[in-house]
Design a protein around this motif. Sequence first.
Motif, PDB file in Angstrom:
ATOM      1  N   ASP A 109       0.722  -1.264  -0.021  1.00  0.00           N
ATOM      2  CA  ASP A 109      -0.050   0.063   0.075  1.00  0.00           C
ATOM      3  C   ASP A 109       0.723   1.153  -0.023  1.00  0.00           C
ATOM      4  O   ASP A 109       0.540   2.385  -0.509  1.00  0.00           O
ATOM      5  CB  ASP A 109      -0.999  -0.051   1.201  1.00  0.00           C
ATOM      6  N   CYS A 110       1.782   1.097   0.666  1.00  0.00           N
ATOM      7  CA  CYS A 110       2.913   2.265   0.850  1.00  0.00           C
ATOM      8  C   CYS A 110       3.631   2.696  -0.491  1.00  0.00           C
ATOM      9  O   CYS A 110       3.476   3.719  -0.823  1.00  0.00           O
ATOM     10  CB  CYS A 110       3.928   2.129   1.857  1.00  0.00           C
ATOM     11  N   ALA A 111       3.974   1.485  -1.204  1.00  0.00           N
ATOM     12  CA  ALA A 111       4.498   1.693  -2.465  1.00  0.00           C
ATOM     13  C   ALA A 111       3.528   2.350  -3.456  1.00  0.00           C
ATOM     14  O   ALA A 111       3.878   3.152  -4.113  1.00  0.00           O
ATOM     15  CB  ALA A 111       5.147   0.480  -3.202  1.00  0.00           C
TER      16      ALA A 111
ATOM     17  N   CYS B  98       0.667   6.409   4.112  1.00  0.00           N
ATOM     18  CA  CYS B  98       1.752   5.436   3.993  1.00  0.00           C
ATOM     19  C   CYS B  98       2.017   5.042   5.491  1.00  0.00           C
ATOM     20  O   CYS B  98       1.980   3.986   6.094  1.00  0.00           O
ATOM     21  CB  CYS B  98       2.911   5.952   3.483  1.00  0.00           C
ATOM     22  N   THR B  99       2.249   6.088   6.336  1.00  0.00           N
ATOM     23  CA  THR B  99       2.487   5.674   7.865  1.00  0.00           C
ATOM     24  C   THR B  99       1.269   5.359   8.676  1.00  0.00           C
ATOM     25  O   THR B  99       1.537   4.622   9.648  1.00  0.00           O
ATOM     26  CB  THR B  99       3.379   6.717   8.220  1.00  0.00           C
TER      27      THR B  99
ATOM     28  N   THR C 181       3.068   5.920  -2.686  1.00  0.00           N
ATOM     29  CA  THR C 181       4.422   6.935  -3.216  1.00  0.00           C
ATOM     30  C   THR C 181       4.438   6.969  -4.438  1.00  0.00           C
ATOM     31  O   THR C 181       4.743   7.868  -5.189  1.00  0.00           O
ATOM     32  CB  THR C 181       5.700   5.978  -2.408  1.00  0.00           C
ATOM     33  N   ASP C 182       4.030   5.772  -5.294  1.00  0.00           N
ATOM     34  CA  ASP C 182       4.008   5.885  -6.738  1.00  0.00           C
ATOM     35  C   ASP C 182       2.946   6.989  -7.210  1.00  0.00           C
ATOM     36  O   ASP C 182       3.185   7.795  -8.218  1.00  0.00           O
ATOM     37  CB  ASP C 182       3.536   4.550  -7.319  1.00  0.00           C
ATOM     38  N   ASP C 183       1.659   6.835  -6.709  1.00  0.00           N
ATOM     39  CA  ASP C 183       0.643   7.956  -6.789  1.00  0.00           C
ATOM     40  C   ASP C 183       1.503   9.453  -6.592  1.00  0.00           C
ATOM     41  O   ASP C 183       1.231  10.575  -7.250  1.00  0.00           O
ATOM     42  CB  ASP C 183      -0.163   7.839  -5.966  1.00  0.00           C
ATOM     43  N   ALA C 184       2.177   9.657  -5.453  1.00  0.00           N
ATOM     44  CA  ALA C 184       2.865  10.829  -5.008  1.00  0.00           C
ATOM     45  C   ALA C 184       3.834  11.181  -6.239  1.00  0.00           C
ATOM     46  O   ALA C 184       3.867  12.439  -6.654  1.00  0.00           O
ATOM     47  CB  ALA C 184       3.485  10.775  -3.886  1.00  0.00           C
TER      48      ALA C 184
END
Length: 182
Positions: free
Chosen positions: A94-96, A143-144, A99-102
């Motif tokens: 989910d974090c990846a 993410c966190t 982060t990809d969306d960011a």
Amino acid sequence: MSICVQTISAATTDKGCTKTYKKFIKSACNSTTYPKICYGALSPNASAIKTDPYKLCSIALSVTLKATYKAYLSIDALSKMRGLSRSEKEIIGDCAETTDDAIYQLQKSLKALARLKGSNHKADEISDLNTWVSAVLTDEYTCTDDFEGQKVRKDVKNTINKRMLYLAKLTSNCLALFKLLD
């Protein structure tokens, strides 16, 4: 605003101009929530920024994009660790994804910023920039947030938290610097 001009001694001019450019960056960074991080990230680019608020914002976004990409690679490397629990894999995945969306939002923001200088719809474009970069900040915190109530190894949690906190500070600084474009 001081203007740097060519003189007989190029070395003296360069030092004087660099000092002027760094003063501009320091002043701009003092309007951010994290001025030390802002200045540390942008001052190495003083000769490219000069005293141009558009260049300042563009380089701030570029620095943030580069750091976000590095965070993505770090998170991707975490996902390949052996012995991860199912919940850890999901959280890292989910974090990846966020982060990809960011990264996508920052790339879109850089393109919009490049068009902004000559735009007849400057207020709308700045509003879009603020929206997209605010979405990046949300992605970083999302993410966190996934760690809440989940068992996650300390090293995994610390790595992600450290990266995301730094990215959130860079992103927050970008939002503050956009005020220079009004």
